[in-house]
Design an enzyme around this catalytic site. Sequence first.
Site, PDB file in Angstrom:
ATOM      1  N   GLU A   1      92.536  91.555  32.469  1.00 47.22           N
ATOM      2  CA  GLU A   1      91.027  92.097  32.579  1.00 47.22           C
ATOM      3  C   GLU A   1      90.785  93.362  32.850  1.00 47.22           C
ATOM      4  OE1 GLU A   1      89.242  90.682  30.367  1.00 47.22           O
ATOM      5  OE2 GLU A   1      90.506  88.914  30.146  1.00 47.22           O
TER       6      GLU A   1
ATOM      7  N   VAL B   1      96.836  99.975  35.995  1.00 43.28           N
ATOM      8  CA  VAL B   1      97.821  98.921  36.627  1.00 43.28           C
ATOM      9  C   VAL B   1      98.013  97.895  35.619  1.00 43.28           C
ATOM     10  CG1 VAL B   1      97.997  97.364  38.674  1.00 43.28           C
ATOM     11  CG2 VAL B   1      97.218  99.581  39.019  1.00 43.28           C
ATOM     12  N   GLY B   2      96.921  97.392  35.122  1.00 42.72           N
ATOM     13  CA  GLY B   2      97.177  96.291  34.024  1.00 42.72           C
ATOM     14  C   GLY B   2      98.098  96.573  32.909  1.00 42.72           C
TER      15      GLY B   2
ATOM     16  N   CYS C   1      83.016  96.357  36.212  1.00 46.10           N
ATOM     17  CA  CYS C   1      83.815  96.658  34.685  1.00 46.10           C
ATOM     18  C   CYS C   1      82.712  96.564  33.831  1.00 46.10           C
ATOM     19  CB  CYS C   1      84.663  95.573  34.518  1.00 46.10           C
ATOM     20  SG  CYS C   1      84.118  93.848  34.559  1.00 46.10           S
TER      21      CYS C   1
ATOM     22  N   GLU D   1      86.571 105.920  32.572  1.00 42.93           N
ATOM     23  CA  GLU D   1      85.780 105.114  33.449  1.00 42.93           C
ATOM     24  C   GLU D   1      85.585 105.818  34.751  1.00 42.93           C
ATOM     25  OE1 GLU D   1      87.771 101.567  35.173  1.00 42.93           O
ATOM     26  OE2 GLU D   1      85.786 100.319  34.623  1.00 42.93           O
TER      27      GLU D   1
HETATM   28  P1  NAD Z   1      93.088  98.319  40.753  1.00 41.33           P
HETATM   29  O1  NAD Z   1      93.833  98.400  39.411  1.00 41.33           O
HETATM   30  O2  NAD Z   1      93.515  99.715  41.626  1.00 41.33           O
HETATM   31  O3  NAD Z   1      93.493  97.148  41.805  1.00 41.33           O
HETATM   32  C1  NAD Z   1      93.400  95.830  41.494  1.00 41.33           C
HETATM   33  C2  NAD Z   1      94.397  94.936  42.112  1.00 41.33           C
HETATM   34  O4  NAD Z   1      95.845  95.499  41.729  1.00 41.33           O
HETATM   35  C3  NAD Z   1      94.439  95.139  43.477  1.00 41.33           C
HETATM   36  O5  NAD Z   1      94.678  93.868  44.200  1.00 41.33           O
HETATM   37  C4  NAD Z   1      95.548  95.982  43.842  1.00 41.33           C
HETATM   38  O6  NAD Z   1      96.476  95.880  44.941  1.00 41.33           O
HETATM   39  C5  NAD Z   1      96.748  95.350  42.602  1.00 41.33           C
HETATM   40  N1  NAD Z   1      97.608  96.500  42.238  1.00 41.33           N
HETATM   41  C6  NAD Z   1      97.649  97.930  42.208  1.00 41.33           C
HETATM   42  N2  NAD Z   1      98.718  98.459  42.005  1.00 41.33           N
HETATM   43  C7  NAD Z   1      99.593  97.183  41.673  1.00 41.33           C
HETATM   44  C8  NAD Z   1     100.749  97.194  41.215  1.00 41.33           C
HETATM   45  N3  NAD Z   1     101.642  98.406  40.789  1.00 41.33           N
HETATM   46  N4  NAD Z   1     101.456  95.940  41.059  1.00 41.33           N
HETATM   47  C9  NAD Z   1     100.774  94.992  41.088  1.00 41.33           C
HETATM   48  N5  NAD Z   1      99.396  94.824  41.761  1.00 41.33           N
HETATM   49  C10 NAD Z   1      98.988  96.243  41.991  1.00 41.33           C
HETATM   50  O7  NAD Z   1      91.493  98.128  40.702  1.00 41.33           O
HETATM   51  P2  NAD Z   1      90.285  98.168  41.788  1.00 41.33           P
HETATM   52  O8  NAD Z   1      89.957  99.407  42.029  1.00 41.33           O
HETATM   53  O9  NAD Z   1      90.548  97.053  42.670  1.00 41.33           O
HETATM   54  O10 NAD Z   1      88.961  97.467  40.814  1.00 41.33           O
HETATM   55  C11 NAD Z   1      88.540  98.314  39.966  1.00 41.33           C
HETATM   56  C12 NAD Z   1      89.036  98.308  38.613  1.00 41.33           C
HETATM   57  O11 NAD Z   1      88.794  97.090  38.128  1.00 41.33           O
HETATM   58  C13 NAD Z   1      88.026  98.989  37.429  1.00 41.33           C
HETATM   59  O12 NAD Z   1      88.929  99.479  36.579  1.00 41.33           O
HETATM   60  C14 NAD Z   1      87.076  97.521  36.899  1.00 41.33           C
HETATM   61  O13 NAD Z   1      86.740  98.065  35.722  1.00 41.33           O
HETATM   62  C15 NAD Z   1      88.167  96.951  36.921  1.00 41.33           C
HETATM   63  N6  NAD Z   1      87.520  95.312  36.993  1.00 41.33           N
HETATM   64  C16 NAD Z   1      87.688  94.789  35.796  1.00 41.33           C
HETATM   65  C17 NAD Z   1      87.130  93.316  35.534  1.00 41.33           C
HETATM   66  C18 NAD Z   1      87.332  92.522  34.380  1.00 41.33           C
HETATM   67  O14 NAD Z   1      87.070  91.492  34.207  1.00 41.33           O
HETATM   68  N7  NAD Z   1      87.755  93.023  33.273  1.00 41.33           N
HETATM   69  C19 NAD Z   1      86.432  92.981  36.553  1.00 41.33           C
HETATM   70  C20 NAD Z   1      86.331  93.855  37.756  1.00 41.33           C
HETATM   71  C21 NAD Z   1      86.799  94.945  37.940  1.00 41.33           C
END
Ligand code: NAD
Length: 496
Positions: free
Chosen positions: A248, A229-230, A282, A384
């Site tokens: 992140e 997503v990022g 993460c 991951e």
């Molecule tokens: P995810 O990427 O599925 O979702 C994260 C957020 O993004 C949610 O709010 C989701 O609704 C939103 N999202 C999803 N698709 C989107 C789109 N197309 N447009 C805009 N927003 C969208 O992640 P998750 O399952 O909630 O969390 C787990 C992931 O997060 C793992 O990869 C973990 O490593 C990472 N994480 C990173 C950190 C960090 O600080 N680097 C911290 C915690 C978790």
Amino acid sequence: MDGRNYINGEWVPGSGPTFETHNPASTGEVLGAFPRSGPFEADSAVEAARAAYPAWSHLSRIRRAEYLWDFCNLARAQTEELATLLARESGKVMSEARADIVEGIHMAQFVFGRARMSYGDVVASEIPGKDAFALRKPKGVVVAITPWNFPFAIPVWLIAPSLLEGNTVAFKPAEETPLLGQKIVELFHQAGLPKGVLNLVQGYGEDAGWPLVTHPDVNVILFTGSYEVGSRIRQAAAKDYNKLAACEMGGKNAVIVLDDADLKTAVNASVMSAFRTTGQRCTAASRLIVHEKILSPFKEAFVNTARRLTIGDPLNNNTFMGPVISQPAMHKVLGYNDLARKEGVTVLLDGGRLSGKDYDRGYFLSPFIYQTENRPGMRCIREEVFGPHVAVIPFRTLEEAAFIFNDVEYGFSLAIITEDYRKARFLREECEFGVGYVNLPTIGAEVHLPFGGLKKSGSGLPSGATLIDVVTHRIAWTINHDREIKLAQGLSAEIT
Ligand code: NAD
């Protein structure tokens, strides 16, 4: 909970369908129904944030900080209730749920403390009659999109510095943890935050998150979540001349255990790294890179400890590992366990789904541990997994340990277990990571340090203490005290 959006200071129900949030330890327990928002709600949130921006950004920095102080005090008074809700919604065990709330409070405290401190620099000028400053200005409207695994701390990490610096915010929490998202906004509401300064849009990523990301009136996107997503968010933001995305993302972190390591420290740090939050951090380590001389005793002690972990109800104070967050998450981990077998690893502890009375109600997994060489192309040691799935990978030289650590596309967290400071320094210099520890687990961040990774883990704009650089832009400001104009670099100011 009766789920709502919060737009321009009003709690508004959605106009369309809703979605439910469940307890992953007991999936029959529904905790609330929330609006499944779309572009209309996203637009309204950004418009409200834009309208609130001039007044908020002109308020004194100290006054803005006082709202954070009030938020902090409200959160502190309710820590236990908030932690219990957090444990029920995310499956995190109580000590981690409390720590999640405390980490959010710490960020708000840190930000409050910064309000009366310098937010710029006085710098020298080549011309004695000039005073030069590097100052900061807010960027404008910030969108905060957050993951489920730190449903209190991460939103506060993103919202509090944005607000202090004079930005206004549209916040979309993860669809797995909308309840905690709403609780955060309720606390800011109780703290009396002016209308429109913080807005809440509940819903799914593609429906509610993407319209926020692509909204032309947004200046900064603060995203924490998966790389998949990022990376899309970064690409979308790059097309807009006035939008920055700080992302992140995920990790494939490791503990490196050297031959001189204290065995007890190595095992404790590895267990914490691999299995805290059921491996769903993460910064969780899914690779234990272990010197061959210490491999046998390490494996034995690590596997024995992992076998004895208390897995069960997150609300029970003795539980070490709760469930994973959802059915898809459970299937993903089980899929990686199968993949590891197919990729020819030696299984040391054959974990999988737990069954029998209470376990049947939730998504409970036991640790899956295996040994393998670091063979090219193996996916289970490179991707991951986000669950209790961990590889033990032997090494022989320090150079090889650094090579194995770097032989993944992520670069987040590293822990080194050694008594030899020279070896630790060598690895610090050779490994690609953003958050490093010696004789500690790969987890345990503190708010006043930078927090972010390299490669697929981050966009080079760390969160934590350094988020201020993302939500402000630095301006140069130079004042001439002479009666005549004198320029740097010897440039003549004569008009001939
Ligand atoms: P995810 O990427 O599925 O979702 C994260 C957020 O993004 C949610 O709010 C989701 O609704 C939103 N999202 C999803 N698709 C989107 C789109 N197309 N447009 C805009 N927003 C969208 O992640 P998750 O399952 O909630 O969390 C787990 C992931 O997060 C793992 O990869 C973990 O490593 C990472 N994480 C990173 C950190 C960090 O600080 N680097 C911290 C915690 C978790």
